[in-house]
Design a protein around this motif. Structure first.
Motif, PDB file in Angstrom:
ATOM      1  N   ILE A   1       0.824  -1.218   0.000  1.00 45.15           N
ATOM      2  CA  ILE A   1       0.000   0.000   0.000  1.00 45.15           C
ATOM      3  C   ILE A   1       0.854   1.263   0.000  1.00 45.15           C
ATOM      4  O   ILE A   1       0.315   2.370  -0.069  1.00 45.15           O
ATOM      5  N   GLY A   2       2.173   1.123   0.072  1.00 50.50           N
ATOM      6  CA  GLY A   2       3.077   2.257   0.049  1.00 50.50           C
ATOM      7  C   GLY A   2       4.500   1.752   0.115  1.00 50.50           C
ATOM      8  O   GLY A   2       4.738   0.561   0.376  1.00 50.50           O
ATOM      9  N   PRO A   3       5.494   2.608  -0.121  1.00 48.66           N
ATOM     10  CA  PRO A   3       6.895   2.186  -0.071  1.00 48.66           C
ATOM     11  C   PRO A   3       7.249   1.589   1.293  1.00 48.66           C
ATOM     12  O   PRO A   3       7.200   2.279   2.315  1.00 48.66           O
ATOM     13  N   GLY A   4       7.570   0.306   1.300  1.00 46.63           N
ATOM     14  CA  GLY A   4       7.930  -0.353   2.552  1.00 46.63           C
ATOM     15  C   GLY A   4       6.767  -0.552   3.503  1.00 46.63           C
ATOM     16  O   GLY A   4       6.977  -0.801   4.697  1.00 46.63           O
ATOM     17  N   ILE A   5       5.529  -0.478   3.008  1.00 46.92           N
ATOM     18  CA  ILE A   5       4.345  -0.639   3.858  1.00 46.92           C
ATOM     19  C   ILE A   5       3.387  -1.613   3.184  1.00 46.92           C
ATOM     20  O   ILE A   5       3.013  -1.443   2.019  1.00 46.92           O
ATOM     21  N   ARG A   6       2.991  -2.654   3.924  1.00 45.91           N
ATOM     22  CA  ARG A   6       2.055  -3.642   3.426  1.00 45.91           C
ATOM     23  C   ARG A   6       0.901  -3.813   4.411  1.00 45.91           C
ATOM     24  O   ARG A   6       0.984  -3.378   5.556  1.00 45.91           O
ATOM     25  N   ARG A   7      -0.159  -4.441   3.936  1.00 48.69           N
ATOM     26  CA  ARG A   7      -1.350  -4.629   4.777  1.00 48.69           C
ATOM     27  C   ARG A   7      -1.915  -6.032   4.579  1.00 48.69           C
ATOM     28  O   ARG A   7      -1.958  -6.547   3.466  1.00 48.69           O
ATOM     29  N   LEU A   8      -2.323  -6.631   5.688  1.00 52.62           N
ATOM     30  CA  LEU A   8      -3.026  -7.907   5.674  1.00 52.62           C
ATOM     31  C   LEU A   8      -4.294  -7.731   6.498  1.00 52.62           C
ATOM     32  O   LEU A   8      -4.236  -7.297   7.653  1.00 52.62           O
ATOM     33  N   VAL A   9      -5.443  -8.057   5.918  1.00 51.01           N
ATOM     34  CA  VAL A   9      -6.729  -7.876   6.593  1.00 51.01           C
ATOM     35  C   VAL A   9      -7.123  -9.163   7.310  1.00 51.01           C
ATOM     36  O   VAL A   9      -7.165 -10.241   6.705  1.00 51.01           O
ATOM     37  N   ALA A  10      -7.412  -9.046   8.602  1.00 47.89           N
ATOM     38  CA  ALA A  10      -7.843 -10.204   9.390  1.00 47.89           C
ATOM     39  C   ALA A  10      -9.242 -10.643   8.964  1.00 47.89           C
ATOM     40  O   ALA A  10     -10.014  -9.868   8.391  1.00 47.89           O
ATOM     41  N   THR A  11      -9.578 -11.873   9.276  1.00 47.68           N
ATOM     42  CA  THR A  11     -10.848 -12.461   8.830  1.00 47.68           C
ATOM     43  C   THR A  11     -11.961 -12.274   9.862  1.00 47.68           C
ATOM     44  O   THR A  11     -12.814 -13.154  10.035  1.00 47.68           O
ATOM     45  N   ASN A  12     -11.968 -11.142  10.537  1.00 46.83           N
ATOM     46  CA  ASN A  12     -12.998 -10.864  11.547  1.00 46.83           C
ATOM     47  C   ASN A  12     -13.969  -9.805  11.048  1.00 46.83           C
ATOM     48  O   ASN A  12     -14.369  -8.895  11.782  1.00 46.83           O
ATOM     49  N   GLN A  13     -14.366  -9.908   9.777  1.00 46.67           N
ATOM     50  CA  GLN A  13     -15.293  -8.944   9.213  1.00 46.67           C
ATOM     51  C   GLN A  13     -16.630  -8.965   9.959  1.00 46.67           C
ATOM     52  O   GLN A  13     -17.066  -9.998  10.458  1.00 46.67           O
ATOM     53  N   GLY A  14     -17.300  -7.813  10.001  1.00 46.99           N
ATOM     54  CA  GLY A  14     -18.587  -7.728  10.686  1.00 46.99           C
ATOM     55  C   GLY A  14     -19.082  -6.296  10.745  1.00 46.99           C
ATOM     56  O   GLY A  14     -18.420  -5.366  10.270  1.00 46.99           O
ATOM     57  N   PRO A  15     -20.255  -6.072  11.354  1.00 44.02           N
ATOM     58  CA  PRO A  15     -20.847  -4.736  11.404  1.00 44.02           C
ATOM     59  C   PRO A  15     -19.962  -3.700  12.091  1.00 44.02           C
ATOM     60  O   PRO A  15     -19.967  -2.523  11.705  1.00 44.02           O
TER      61      PRO A  15
ATOM     62  N   THR B   1      -9.968  -6.398  10.732  1.00 41.15           N
ATOM     63  CA  THR B   1      -8.921  -5.544  11.297  1.00 41.15           C
ATOM     64  C   THR B   1      -7.719  -5.483  10.361  1.00 41.15           C
ATOM     65  O   THR B   1      -7.222  -6.514   9.908  1.00 41.15           O
ATOM     66  N   ASN B   2      -7.253  -4.277  10.080  1.00 42.03           N
ATOM     67  CA  ASN B   2      -6.060  -4.096   9.254  1.00 42.03           C
ATOM     68  C   ASN B   2      -4.801  -4.351  10.073  1.00 42.03           C
ATOM     69  O   ASN B   2      -4.581  -3.709  11.107  1.00 42.03           O
ATOM     70  N   THR B   3      -3.978  -5.267   9.613  1.00 43.56           N
ATOM     71  CA  THR B   3      -2.649  -5.485  10.164  1.00 43.56           C
ATOM     72  C   THR B   3      -1.642  -4.869   9.191  1.00 43.56           C
ATOM     73  O   THR B   3      -1.636  -5.219   8.008  1.00 43.56           O
ATOM     74  N   TYR B   4      -0.825  -3.964   9.687  1.00 48.92           N
ATOM     75  CA  TYR B   4       0.144  -3.283   8.838  1.00 48.92           C
ATOM     76  C   TYR B   4       1.539  -3.840   9.083  1.00 48.92           C
ATOM     77  O   TYR B   4       1.915  -4.117  10.238  1.00 48.92           O
TER      78      TYR B   4
ATOM     79  N   ALA C   1      -3.919 -18.903  11.431  1.00 47.31           N
ATOM     80  CA  ALA C   1      -3.677 -18.741   9.997  1.00 47.31           C
ATOM     81  C   ALA C   1      -3.154 -17.335   9.697  1.00 47.31           C
ATOM     82  O   ALA C   1      -2.286 -17.156   8.833  1.00 47.31           O
ATOM     83  N   HIS C   2      -3.668 -16.338  10.409  1.00 46.69           N
ATOM     84  CA  HIS C   2      -3.201 -14.961  10.223  1.00 46.69           C
ATOM     85  C   HIS C   2      -1.734 -14.851  10.638  1.00 46.69           C
ATOM     86  O   HIS C   2      -0.928 -14.202   9.953  1.00 46.69           O
ATOM     87  N   VAL C   3      -1.369 -15.517  11.728  1.00 41.58           N
ATOM     88  CA  VAL C   3       0.027 -15.534  12.173  1.00 41.58           C
ATOM     89  C   VAL C   3       0.912 -16.169  11.115  1.00 41.58           C
ATOM     90  O   VAL C   3       1.997 -15.646  10.788  1.00 41.58           O
ATOM     91  N   GLN C   4       0.489 -17.277  10.562  1.00 42.70           N
ATOM     92  CA  GLN C   4       1.293 -17.964   9.550  1.00 42.70           C
ATOM     93  C   GLN C   4       1.505 -17.089   8.315  1.00 42.70           C
ATOM     94  O   GLN C   4       2.608 -17.031   7.755  1.00 42.70           O
ATOM     95  N   THR C   5       0.475 -16.392   7.888  1.00 48.51           N
ATOM     96  CA  THR C   5       0.620 -15.508   6.731  1.00 48.51           C
ATOM     97  C   THR C   5       1.589 -14.372   7.047  1.00 48.51           C
ATOM     98  O   THR C   5       2.440 -14.018   6.211  1.00 48.51           O
ATOM     99  N   LEU C   6       1.496 -13.811   8.241  1.00 48.53           N
ATOM    100  CA  LEU C   6       2.396 -12.730   8.631  1.00 48.53           C
ATOM    101  C   LEU C   6       3.842 -13.203   8.685  1.00 48.53           C
ATOM    102  O   LEU C   6       4.765 -12.477   8.275  1.00 48.53           O
ATOM    103  N   MET C   7       4.078 -14.409   9.153  1.00 48.69           N
ATOM    104  CA  MET C   7       5.440 -14.930   9.230  1.00 48.69           C
ATOM    105  C   MET C   7       6.079 -15.038   7.844  1.00 48.69           C
ATOM    106  O   MET C   7       7.295 -14.941   7.703  1.00 48.69           O
ATOM    107  N   GLY C   8       5.250 -15.189   6.825  1.00 48.98           N
ATOM    108  CA  GLY C   8       5.777 -15.238   5.476  1.00 48.98           C
ATOM    109  C   GLY C   8       6.210 -13.884   4.941  1.00 48.98           C
ATOM    110  O   GLY C   8       6.808 -13.806   3.851  1.00 48.98           O
TER     111      GLY C   8
END
Length: 302
Positions: free
Chosen positions: A21-35, A41-44, A62-69
């Motif tokens: 999403i920007g130079p040296g900045i990435r985002r992973l969205v957690a799977t806790n979608q809801g109202p 939740t955005n993890t940066y 699973a979110h931890v595993q993706t982040l470790m990558g």
């Protein structure tokens, strides 16, 4: 709940996929979608060599595993300890050996009690690496232990739940404080922000305009609350006052709006502009509120 004008910078809000999403900045969205959490939740992820991760979200292996990558995670940083932002922090720090940074939460029954930071943040603390600096900006209001993080190189301000895309933040006393919240929004406006990076939703451009509109919206709501109390001078409960002060909000949301109303009333009480006629108690909805006599007299003279 407010429909404030927003200029979005849109990148995919995709689960299980790390997005640049920007130079040296990435985002992973957690799977806790809801109202209340939108897409989740955005993890940066900040940096390319030594990484800082902001808000790993709710407990999710699973979110931890993706982040470790993503690479070498050295720091896990938490904006606040509500359960949609911080429970995964300990899990991620445990498997990576990362240092955990944040502030423990208040004892209000709504916090992640597992959170125990290695570094307790204070306003102005700087996490400095060879690639970037993250400056901790204490922004109480949504909750007392809330921090935003300033990334000067990009001009991004990571705002957690202090500023959200698509909705205003619910302020829930006693750990939430409307007076502190407005002051914290005004504090953010002192930074030359290029984009707000919220805990939920898309990046937001024209930050100064949005922050000014956010403060104006809160103060307009406050004025509406005071007007409703002036029109019905006898003490009112939250249940009686909410539909008057939030008549422009769908009735299905009034139960949530009552918390922000309570926060507004506490602010007015601190400022000597409102009084409550019941001993303070955790059964907040049974308190009766009215304008302070000095305010009524002033308005009458005007």
């Amino acid at each position: 709940m407010a429909n404030l004008p927003q200029q979005l910078i849109e990148h995919p809000l995709t689960h299980h996929l790390i997005v640049d999403i920007g130079p040296g900045i990435r985002r992973l969205v957690a799977t806790n979608q809801g109202p209340m959490t939108g897409p989740g939740t955005n993890t940066y992820i900040i940096g390319t060599e030594q990484l800082a991760v902001i808000d790993p979200g709710p407990l999710d292996a699973a979110h931890v595993q993706t982040l470790m990558g993503a690479g070498n995670i050295c720091w896990v940083v938490v904006t606040h300890t509500h359960p949609d932002h911080s429970p995964n922090a300990k899990a991620l720090a445990d498997v990576t050996g990362a240092q955990l940074l944040g502030m423990p939460g208040p004892d209000d029954g709504h916090q992640d009690e597992s959170f125990a930071p290695d570094v307790v943040l204070v306003d102005g603390y700087q996490l400095t690496t060879a690639e970037f600096t993250l400056q901790a900006v204490h922004t109480p209001g949504h909750v007392a232990n809330h921090f935003c993080f300033w990334h000067e190189r990009s001009g991004f301000m990571f705002t957690g739940d202090h500023v959200m895309q698509g909705a205003t933040v619910v302020i829930v006393p006693p750990s939430g404080d409307m007076k502190d919240y407005i002051a914290s929004v005004e504090k953010l406006a002192q930074f030359p922000i290029v984009a707000l990076a919220p805990g939920h939703g898309h990046l937001m451009a024209k930050a100064q305009e949005y922050l000014a509109a956010l403060v104006a919206h809160r103060l307009a709501r406050e004025a509406k609350i005071m007007s409703a109390m002036e029109n019905i001078p006898q003490p009112l409960t939250l249940a009686e006052l909410t539909p008057l002060a939030y008549d422009d909000v769908d009735g299905s949301l009034h139960a949530i709006a009552a918390y922000s109303l309570w926060a507004h009333l506490i602010k007015l009480e601190k400022e000597g502009r409102a009084v409550q006629h019941k001993e303070k108690h955790w059964l907040f909805d049974q308190a009766h509120w009215q304008l302070a006599e000095s305010v009524v007299k002033f308005d009458t003279k005007a």
